[in-house]
Design a protein around this motif. Structure first.
Motif, PDB file in Angstrom:
ATOM      1  N   ASN A  62     -64.591  28.803 101.654  1.00 34.04           N
ATOM      2  CA  ASN A  62     -64.725  29.601 100.438  1.00 34.04           C
ATOM      3  C   ASN A  62     -64.685  31.094 100.751  1.00 34.04           C
ATOM      4  O   ASN A  62     -64.033  31.864 100.035  1.00 34.04           O
ATOM      5  CB  ASN A  62     -66.024  29.255  99.718  1.00 34.04           C
ATOM      6  CG  ASN A  62     -66.166  30.005  98.400  1.00 34.04           C
ATOM      7  OD1 ASN A  62     -65.419  29.774  97.456  1.00 34.04           O
ATOM      8  ND2 ASN A  62     -67.121  30.929  98.337  1.00 34.04           N
ATOM      9  N   ASP A  63     -65.368  31.501 101.820  1.00 36.86           N
ATOM     10  CA  ASP A  63     -65.355  32.923 102.195  1.00 36.86           C
ATOM     11  C   ASP A  63     -63.933  33.378 102.535  1.00 36.86           C
ATOM     12  O   ASP A  63     -63.494  34.475 102.142  1.00 36.86           O
ATOM     13  CB  ASP A  63     -66.276  33.167 103.391  1.00 36.86           C
ATOM     14  CG  ASP A  63     -67.747  33.198 103.007  1.00 36.86           C
ATOM     15  OD1 ASP A  63     -68.053  33.159 101.796  1.00 36.86           O
ATOM     16  OD2 ASP A  63     -68.603  33.272 103.916  1.00 36.86           O
ATOM     17  N   LEU A  64     -63.216  32.547 103.267  1.00 39.60           N
ATOM     18  CA  LEU A  64     -61.823  32.879 103.604  1.00 39.60           C
ATOM     19  C   LEU A  64     -60.979  33.003 102.339  1.00 39.60           C
ATOM     20  O   LEU A  64     -60.174  33.942 102.201  1.00 39.60           O
ATOM     21  CB  LEU A  64     -61.234  31.808 104.520  1.00 39.60           C
ATOM     22  CG  LEU A  64     -61.756  31.760 105.958  1.00 39.60           C
ATOM     23  CD1 LEU A  64     -61.304  30.474 106.646  1.00 39.60           C
ATOM     24  CD2 LEU A  64     -61.278  32.978 106.749  1.00 39.60           C
TER      25      LEU A  64
ATOM     26  N   ILE B  43     -61.869  33.917 123.238  1.00 35.63           N
ATOM     27  CA  ILE B  43     -61.831  34.018 121.780  1.00 35.63           C
ATOM     28  C   ILE B  43     -60.834  33.003 121.233  1.00 35.63           C
ATOM     29  O   ILE B  43     -59.733  32.846 121.780  1.00 35.63           O
ATOM     30  CB  ILE B  43     -61.417  35.431 121.317  1.00 35.63           C
ATOM     31  CG1 ILE B  43     -62.375  36.491 121.849  1.00 35.63           C
ATOM     32  CG2 ILE B  43     -61.368  35.505 119.789  1.00 35.63           C
ATOM     33  CD1 ILE B  43     -61.982  37.912 121.480  1.00 35.63           C
ATOM     34  N   ALA B  44     -61.225  32.326 120.174  1.00 39.31           N
ATOM     35  CA  ALA B  44     -60.308  31.391 119.509  1.00 39.31           C
ATOM     36  C   ALA B  44     -60.352  31.634 118.010  1.00 39.31           C
ATOM     37  O   ALA B  44     -61.431  31.773 117.430  1.00 39.31           O
ATOM     38  CB  ALA B  44     -60.697  29.952 119.826  1.00 39.31           C
ATOM     39  N   GLU B  45     -59.166  31.706 117.392  1.00 35.94           N
ATOM     40  CA  GLU B  45     -59.108  31.829 115.937  1.00 35.94           C
ATOM     41  C   GLU B  45     -59.140  30.422 115.333  1.00 35.94           C
ATOM     42  O   GLU B  45     -58.412  29.528 115.773  1.00 35.94           O
ATOM     43  CB  GLU B  45     -57.844  32.557 115.501  1.00 35.94           C
ATOM     44  CG  GLU B  45     -57.773  32.752 113.990  1.00 35.94           C
ATOM     45  CD  GLU B  45     -56.549  33.523 113.540  1.00 35.94           C
ATOM     46  OE1 GLU B  45     -56.296  33.557 112.318  1.00 35.94           O
ATOM     47  OE2 GLU B  45     -55.834  34.089 114.401  1.00 35.94           O
ATOM     48  N   LEU B  46     -59.987  30.233 114.344  1.00 33.83           N
ATOM     49  CA  LEU B  46     -60.138  28.936 113.695  1.00 33.83           C
ATOM     50  C   LEU B  46     -59.471  28.996 112.326  1.00 33.83           C
ATOM     51  O   LEU B  46     -59.925  29.689 111.423  1.00 33.83           O
ATOM     52  CB  LEU B  46     -61.627  28.598 113.559  1.00 33.83           C
ATOM     53  CG  LEU B  46     -62.010  27.189 113.111  1.00 33.83           C
ATOM     54  CD1 LEU B  46     -61.365  26.134 113.999  1.00 33.83           C
ATOM     55  CD2 LEU B  46     -63.526  27.030 113.106  1.00 33.83           C
TER      56      LEU B  46
ATOM     57  N   ILE C 296     -60.013  36.728 109.244  1.00 33.61           N
ATOM     58  CA  ILE C 296     -59.832  35.917 110.445  1.00 33.61           C
ATOM     59  C   ILE C 296     -61.192  35.351 110.830  1.00 33.61           C
ATOM     60  O   ILE C 296     -62.194  36.071 110.857  1.00 33.61           O
ATOM     61  CB  ILE C 296     -59.272  36.765 111.604  1.00 33.61           C
ATOM     62  CG1 ILE C 296     -57.867  37.272 111.266  1.00 33.61           C
ATOM     63  CG2 ILE C 296     -59.242  35.967 112.897  1.00 33.61           C
ATOM     64  CD1 ILE C 296     -57.303  38.224 112.296  1.00 33.61           C
ATOM     65  N   LEU C 297     -61.223  34.056 111.125  1.00 34.63           N
ATOM     66  CA  LEU C 297     -62.450  33.402 111.568  1.00 34.63           C
ATOM     67  C   LEU C 297     -62.332  33.155 113.069  1.00 34.63           C
ATOM     68  O   LEU C 297     -61.443  32.427 113.518  1.00 34.63           O
ATOM     69  CB  LEU C 297     -62.641  32.081 110.816  1.00 34.63           C
ATOM     70  CG  LEU C 297     -63.945  31.329 111.067  1.00 34.63           C
ATOM     71  CD1 LEU C 297     -65.143  32.153 110.617  1.00 34.63           C
ATOM     72  CD2 LEU C 297     -63.924  29.988 110.336  1.00 34.63           C
TER      73      LEU C 297
ATOM     74  N   LEU D  46     -67.642  34.379 113.793  1.00 33.55           N
ATOM     75  CA  LEU D  46     -67.517  35.632 113.057  1.00 33.55           C
ATOM     76  C   LEU D  46     -66.292  35.642 112.162  1.00 33.55           C
ATOM     77  O   LEU D  46     -65.195  35.278 112.586  1.00 33.55           O
ATOM     78  CB  LEU D  46     -67.417  36.801 114.052  1.00 33.55           C
ATOM     79  CG  LEU D  46     -67.148  38.192 113.483  1.00 33.55           C
ATOM     80  CD1 LEU D  46     -68.402  38.747 112.812  1.00 33.55           C
ATOM     81  CD2 LEU D  46     -66.688  39.145 114.584  1.00 33.55           C
ATOM     82  N   LEU D  47     -66.477  36.079 110.930  1.00 34.07           N
ATOM     83  CA  LEU D  47     -65.364  36.349 110.012  1.00 34.07           C
ATOM     84  C   LEU D  47     -65.206  37.862 109.932  1.00 34.07           C
ATOM     85  O   LEU D  47     -66.174  38.595 109.752  1.00 34.07           O
ATOM     86  CB  LEU D  47     -65.636  35.774 108.635  1.00 34.07           C
ATOM     87  CG  LEU D  47     -64.551  35.974 107.564  1.00 34.07           C
ATOM     88  CD1 LEU D  47     -64.583  34.813 106.570  1.00 34.07           C
ATOM     89  CD2 LEU D  47     -64.722  37.290 106.808  1.00 34.07           C
ATOM     90  N   ILE D  48     -63.959  38.316 110.078  1.00 35.11           N
ATOM     91  CA  ILE D  48     -63.704  39.762 109.996  1.00 35.11           C
ATOM     92  C   ILE D  48     -62.317  40.022 109.429  1.00 35.11           C
ATOM     93  O   ILE D  48     -61.388  39.240 109.613  1.00 35.11           O
ATOM     94  CB  ILE D  48     -63.836  40.417 111.397  1.00 35.11           C
ATOM     95  CG1 ILE D  48     -63.806  41.946 111.284  1.00 35.11           C
ATOM     96  CG2 ILE D  48     -62.776  39.888 112.366  1.00 35.11           C
ATOM     97  CD1 ILE D  48     -64.256  42.662 112.536  1.00 35.11           C
ATOM     98  N   CYS D  49     -62.199  41.114 108.682  1.00 34.26           N
ATOM     99  CA  CYS D  49     -60.896  41.551 108.198  1.00 34.26           C
ATOM    100  C   CYS D  49     -60.988  43.014 107.778  1.00 34.26           C
ATOM    101  O   CYS D  49     -62.078  43.552 107.633  1.00 34.26           O
ATOM    102  CB  CYS D  49     -60.416  40.703 107.017  1.00 34.26           C
ATOM    103  SG  CYS D  49     -61.494  40.675 105.582  1.00 34.26           S
TER     104      CYS D  49
END
Length: 233
Positions: free
Chosen positions: A81-83, A55-58, A94-95, A230-233
């Protein structure tokens, strides 16, 4: 696209981000979807990033530094924009580029990894937001189609042995402390609902002020050789 008509009692569709964040969960609705057909080459972004591990956070600055084609640039603008809109809303998105998540092999009869249907919990009112841009999408399950694993008789017996004491207040605290009570077992003939690619979702979680049941969800089994974005929060 996701077939929302099959689950209209649980899922509510909205037309924009403002509606997504302002529309409250009521009655049986514990999942909200802003359905989108996104343009751009999101796979190119994955190809440009070296993945050291599973897993890597971008981060936004890393996104901006990538040399991309025109289609890759379109995808990047959507991600940025989503972030941004989620951060303005007060969330902490987090992406991630995901090859696969770590599996819980310590308890073979009760894995507590994200591949198990589970709910999120928070001590304060909040929601879970997520969007899959590339790869297999997450899944949700109607609450009526699952049972809390700690209530399954054969599983409960094993948990009591693991606890090493009698059932009581201490046992319930034990279940909560190790997150056993967050996980659910799908019933026979249960039908998980894939969340689709590009859709931005809001899922209800377990918190003290929630007026609806938390949404059951899980990570998908990844396809060999295909990473997820994946974007998640």
């Amino acid at each position: 696209m996701t077939n929302l008509s099959l689950t209209k009692h649980q899922i509510q569709s909205v037309k924009n981000f403002k509606d997504l964040i302002t529309t409250p969960f009521v009655e049986e609705v514990n999942a909200m979807c802003w359905e989108r057909n996104l343009i751009g080459n999101f796979s190119e972004i994955i190809e440009k990033v070296t993945l050291n591990g599973n897993i890597a956070e971008l981060h936004p600055e890393e996104l901006r530094a990538l040399q991309l084609s025109e289609q890759g640039q379109l995808a990047r603008e959507i991600l940025l924009n989503d972030l941004q809109i989620l951060k303005v809303h007060g969330a902490s998105p987090i992406l991630n580029i995901i090859k696969n998540y770590e599996r819980d092999d310590a308890s073979p009869f009760f894995p507590t990894d994200v591949y198990s249907f589970h709910v999120d919990r928070s001590p304060i009112p909040t929601d879970t937001f997520l969007c899959t841009y590339v790869g297999e999408s997450s899944e949700i399950l109607p609450n009526s189609q699952a049972i809390q694993k700690v209530l399954v008789p054969e599983i409960r017996v094993k948990l009591k042995k693991l606890y090493g004491g009698k059932e009581g207040e201490g046992f319930e605290s034990f279940l909560s402390e190790f997150f056993f009570d967050l996980h659910y077992q799908a019933k026979l003939n249960a039908k998980p609902i894939p969340l689709g690619v590009g859709n931005l979702w809001k899922l209800a979680i377990d918190h003290p002020e929630s007026k609806v049941l938390p949404c059951l969800h899980r990570a998908p089994k990844e396809k060999t050789g295909q990473s997820r974005l994946l974007l998640i929060c």
